[in-house]
Design an enzyme around this catalytic site. Structure first.
Site, PDB file in Angstrom:
ATOM      1  N   TYR A 198      11.079  -4.258  -7.753  1.00  0.00           N
ATOM      2  CA  TYR A 198       9.856  -4.004  -8.501  1.00  0.00           C
ATOM      3  C   TYR A 198       8.987  -2.910  -7.912  1.00  0.00           C
ATOM      4  O   TYR A 198       8.476  -2.055  -8.627  1.00  0.00           O
ATOM      5  CB  TYR A 198       9.020  -5.285  -8.592  1.00  0.00           C
ATOM      6  CG  TYR A 198       7.646  -5.065  -9.184  1.00  0.00           C
ATOM      7  CD1 TYR A 198       7.485  -4.902 -10.558  1.00  0.00           C
ATOM      8  CD2 TYR A 198       6.509  -4.980  -8.374  1.00  0.00           C
ATOM      9  CE1 TYR A 198       6.230  -4.668 -11.105  1.00  0.00           C
ATOM     10  CE2 TYR A 198       5.253  -4.749  -8.916  1.00  0.00           C
ATOM     11  CZ  TYR A 198       5.118  -4.601 -10.282  1.00  0.00           C
ATOM     12  OH  TYR A 198       3.883  -4.367 -10.814  1.00  0.00           O
ATOM     13  N   GLY A 220      -0.757   0.807  -5.032  1.00  0.00           N
ATOM     14  CA  GLY A 220      -2.054   0.196  -4.770  1.00  0.00           C
ATOM     15  C   GLY A 220      -3.131   0.810  -5.627  1.00  0.00           C
ATOM     16  O   GLY A 220      -3.268   2.030  -5.648  1.00  0.00           O
ATOM     17  N   ASN A 235       0.725   0.555   5.972  1.00  0.00           N
ATOM     18  CA  ASN A 235       1.292  -0.245   4.884  1.00  0.00           C
ATOM     19  C   ASN A 235       2.071  -1.382   5.521  1.00  0.00           C
ATOM     20  O   ASN A 235       2.980  -1.135   6.308  1.00  0.00           O
ATOM     21  CB  ASN A 235       2.227   0.629   4.023  1.00  0.00           C
ATOM     22  CG  ASN A 235       3.017  -0.166   2.989  1.00  0.00           C
ATOM     23  OD1 ASN A 235       4.110   0.231   2.626  1.00  0.00           O
ATOM     24  ND2 ASN A 235       2.502  -1.275   2.532  1.00  0.00           N
ATOM     25  N   GLY A 236       1.706  -2.598   5.160  1.00  0.00           N
ATOM     26  CA  GLY A 236       2.431  -3.744   5.704  1.00  0.00           C
ATOM     27  C   GLY A 236       1.485  -4.886   5.960  1.00  0.00           C
ATOM     28  O   GLY A 236       0.337  -4.877   5.504  1.00  0.00           O
ATOM     29  N   CYS A 250       0.853  -1.181   0.000  1.00  0.00           N
ATOM     30  CA  CYS A 250       0.000   0.000   0.000  1.00  0.00           C
ATOM     31  C   CYS A 250       0.887   1.229   0.000  1.00  0.00           C
ATOM     32  O   CYS A 250       2.093   1.132   0.210  1.00  0.00           O
ATOM     33  CB  CYS A 250      -0.865   0.068   1.260  1.00  0.00           C
ATOM     34  SG  CYS A 250      -2.002  -1.312   1.439  1.00  0.00           S
TER      35      CYS A 250
HETATM   36  P1  5GP Z   1       5.023 -13.211 -15.052  1.00  0.00           P
HETATM   37  O1  5GP Z   1       5.829 -13.582 -16.270  1.00  0.00           O
HETATM   38  O2  5GP Z   1       5.581 -13.747 -13.821  1.00  0.00           O
HETATM   39  O3  5GP Z   1       3.569 -13.551 -15.251  1.00  0.00           O
HETATM   40  O4  5GP Z   1       5.038 -11.622 -14.943  1.00  0.00           O
HETATM   41  C1  5GP Z   1       6.249 -10.936 -14.780  1.00  0.00           C
HETATM   42  C2  5GP Z   1       5.913  -9.476 -14.741  1.00  0.00           C
HETATM   43  O5  5GP Z   1       5.126  -9.221 -13.590  1.00  0.00           O
HETATM   44  C3  5GP Z   1       7.135  -8.577 -14.648  1.00  0.00           C
HETATM   45  O6  5GP Z   1       7.080  -7.660 -15.721  1.00  0.00           O
HETATM   46  C4  5GP Z   1       6.979  -7.839 -13.334  1.00  0.00           C
HETATM   47  O7  5GP Z   1       7.285  -6.460 -13.512  1.00  0.00           O
HETATM   48  C5  5GP Z   1       5.535  -8.001 -12.989  1.00  0.00           C
HETATM   49  N1  5GP Z   1       5.311  -8.070 -11.533  1.00  0.00           N
HETATM   50  C6  5GP Z   1       6.142  -8.475 -10.558  1.00  0.00           C
HETATM   51  N2  5GP Z   1       5.571  -8.381  -9.349  1.00  0.00           N
HETATM   52  C7  5GP Z   1       4.341  -7.877  -9.555  1.00  0.00           C
HETATM   53  C8  5GP Z   1       3.275  -7.513  -8.679  1.00  0.00           C
HETATM   54  O8  5GP Z   1       3.350  -7.657  -7.450  1.00  0.00           O
HETATM   55  N3  5GP Z   1       2.158  -7.011  -9.287  1.00  0.00           N
HETATM   56  C9  5GP Z   1       2.072  -6.846 -10.638  1.00  0.00           C
HETATM   57  N4  5GP Z   1       0.945  -6.329 -11.143  1.00  0.00           N
HETATM   58  N5  5GP Z   1       3.059  -7.164 -11.473  1.00  0.00           N
HETATM   59  C10 5GP Z   1       4.178  -7.687 -10.941  1.00  0.00           C
HETATM   60 MG    MG Z   2       6.639  -5.610 -15.452  1.00  0.00          MG
END
Ligand code: 5GP
Ligand code: MG
Length: 473
Positions: A245, A28, A102-103, A2
């Protein structure tokens, strides 16, 4: 995960909070809310959706006051129901209180049961409500806000960066490991802001002062700014995924510019896994700083081959495979002229489930790419996160079920390399003992039932220090 913000000492504070929440939107997208205090009572507006959706048509002037807090929510504990939207507002004795958190608290159920056994009721399934109970219980027993926050640090297990508005006073604190980020700064007109990431401080044209330390409480009251530490500084466990990320590339997290970390990682990946190729391409936007670093170090030109549609917003859950494929195509369109007959180094930050990576590689091949060498800015994600990142269970994590070669095969890449943990940690520039690497190693800094714990006990040693940031008048 968050985003939280607290601001005080600014006229029409709701506008500033609104802009700060915009800057934190990536943390979020499920719900957003603002609470202000107009010297006698609380004002609030919150709802499901993006900041732009929730506040569309809302007269921000109706959220009166010079102090307020805000929240954007990405669900971790607690389902998507209206009662779980933050900030939480409540009255206790003669106090008006609002909390944003957040947490993720790992002993949520234990504390909830403790309070329920004492006859207390709960109206949400969010762990943030637990924090409100600990605070009101301490106030009920005659304690001060300092006592209440000290009590939180003793009782709450897990990650918590918290902002609390109580009457006209703003408090913020961070768990003893500093798992989730929290920083503060001052605005040009003498106001004060505390926020999850420094980009929210930038958004207001304010100046970043520093991060809130692990185990530290800061507050701005009528007496000025005050800081107090309840735990020693020795056992940090900053979330490594914030660097990989979660945080925005233009944020400073615990003193380090995230963009630079990602760029260094990209450089080190090119050393660990060099390859002859025609171009280095990012998976926008999360892979960009990594790809820039890879290109710089390898000398292979950086060429964009996938263009992201910025108006797509959240990816909707499509009912059929065919519709899901179309959704990916609308979100990311390949530039065939850049791909036809080419060997491409494709750089992304992480692979979680592997499904997106596979789809992207498929559309790039359909657009004519000859070879796709996938390079990933994190080691394999092999274990779930219990400390605030909405990460799938072990079963859904491709890295917990498959080795690198198996993943390569499933995502149909020509070659695949994940950065080593050692190189990742070097890129961040902090000792690994100051980071939480739970999702990469399966070892967590605090005890979680059924998981391995790298014990880092917290010592409660208290220190008070005033700073000259807001002199007491
Ligand atoms: P995957 O190939 O595992 O389906 O997707 C990888 C992508 O998911 C990467 O581009 C990464 O930036 C993104 N990603 C990593 N962690 C998260 C997250 O917590 N939420 C979302 N929406 N995307 C994520
Ligand atoms: Mg991505």
């Amino acid at each position: 995960m968050c985003g939280i913000v607290g601001i005080t000492g600014i006229a029409d504070v709701s506008f500033s909070i609104y802009y700060a929440l915009y800057a934190l939107q990536h943390r979020g997208q499920e719900s957003a809310g603002i609470a202000t205090f107009d010297t006698t009572s609380l004002c609030k507006h919150k709802g499901n959706g993006l900041v732009s959706e929730v506040f569309n048509g809302i007269n921000l002037s109706s959220l009166e006051g010079t102090i307020g807090i805000g929240h954007v929510r990405y669900p971790t504990t607690g389902e998507n129901r209206p009662e779980n939207i933050q900030p939480f507002l409540f009255e206790f004795r003669n106090h008006s209180i609002a909390i944003a958190h957040n947490g993720n608290l790992v002993n949520y159920q234990d504390i909830r049961t403790y309070f329920e056994d004492k006859g207390q009721i709960f109206w949400s399934t969010s762990d943030t409500e637990i924090i409100s109970k600990v605070i009101t219980e301490e106030i009920r027993c005659g304690g001060s806000m300092d006592d209440a926050i000290r009590q939180c640090m003793h009782l709450l297990k897990g990650s918590y960066s918290v902002v609390i508005m109580i009457d006209g006073d703003l408090y913020a604190f961070r768990d003893p490991y500093g798992i989730r980020p929290l920083c503060f700064g001052r605005t040009t007109d003498g106001g004060f802001i505390v926020a999850s990431e420094s980009v929210a401080i930038d958004a207001l044209g304010a100046t970043l002062e520093r991060d809130v330390c692990p185990g530290e409480m800061i507050c701005v009251t009528k007496d000025g700014f005050r800081s107090r530490r309840f735990t020693d500084a020795e056992h940090k466990a900053h979330c490594i995924f914030e660097y990989i990320y979660f945080s925005r590339a233009d944020s400073y997290v615990d003193g380090t510019l995230v963009y630079d970390v990602r760029r260094r990682i990209g450089g080190l990946i090119s050393e660990e896994a060099p390859v002859e190729a025609d171009a280095v391409c990012t998976v926008p936007d999360s892979g960009t700083a990594y790809a820039v670093g890879y290109s710089e170090r390898s000398g292979i030109p950086y060429v964009e081959c996938l263009i992201k549609n910025r108006y797509m917003g959240r990816t909707f859950i499509m009912p059929t495979q065919e519709l899901r494929e179309i959704a990916v195509r609308i979100k990311l369109n390949p530039i065939s002229d850049h791909l036809r007959g080419k060997s491409i180094v494709l750089v992304d930050d992480s692979i979680v489930r592997g499904t997106t990576s596979r789809r992207i590689i498929t559309i790039m091949r359909q657009a004519g790419a000859k070879e796709i060498h996938m390079r990933i800015g994190s080691p394999m994600i092999t274990a779930p996160c219990y400390l605030g990142v909405d990460m799938p269970t072990r079963n859904e994590l491709i890295g917990s079920r498959c080795g690198v070669e198996d993943v390569r095969n499933r995502i149909t890449a020509t070659t695949l390399h994940y950065i080593s943990l050692d190189a990742l940690v070097r890129s961040i520039g902090k000792p690994v003992s100051d980071l939480c690497t739970g999702c990469l190693t399966g070892k967590y800094p605090i005890e979680i039932r059924g998981e391995e714990c790298e014990s880092r006990p917290v010592d409660f040693v208290e220190s008070d220090f005033q700073t000259s940031l807001f002199p007491v008048e």
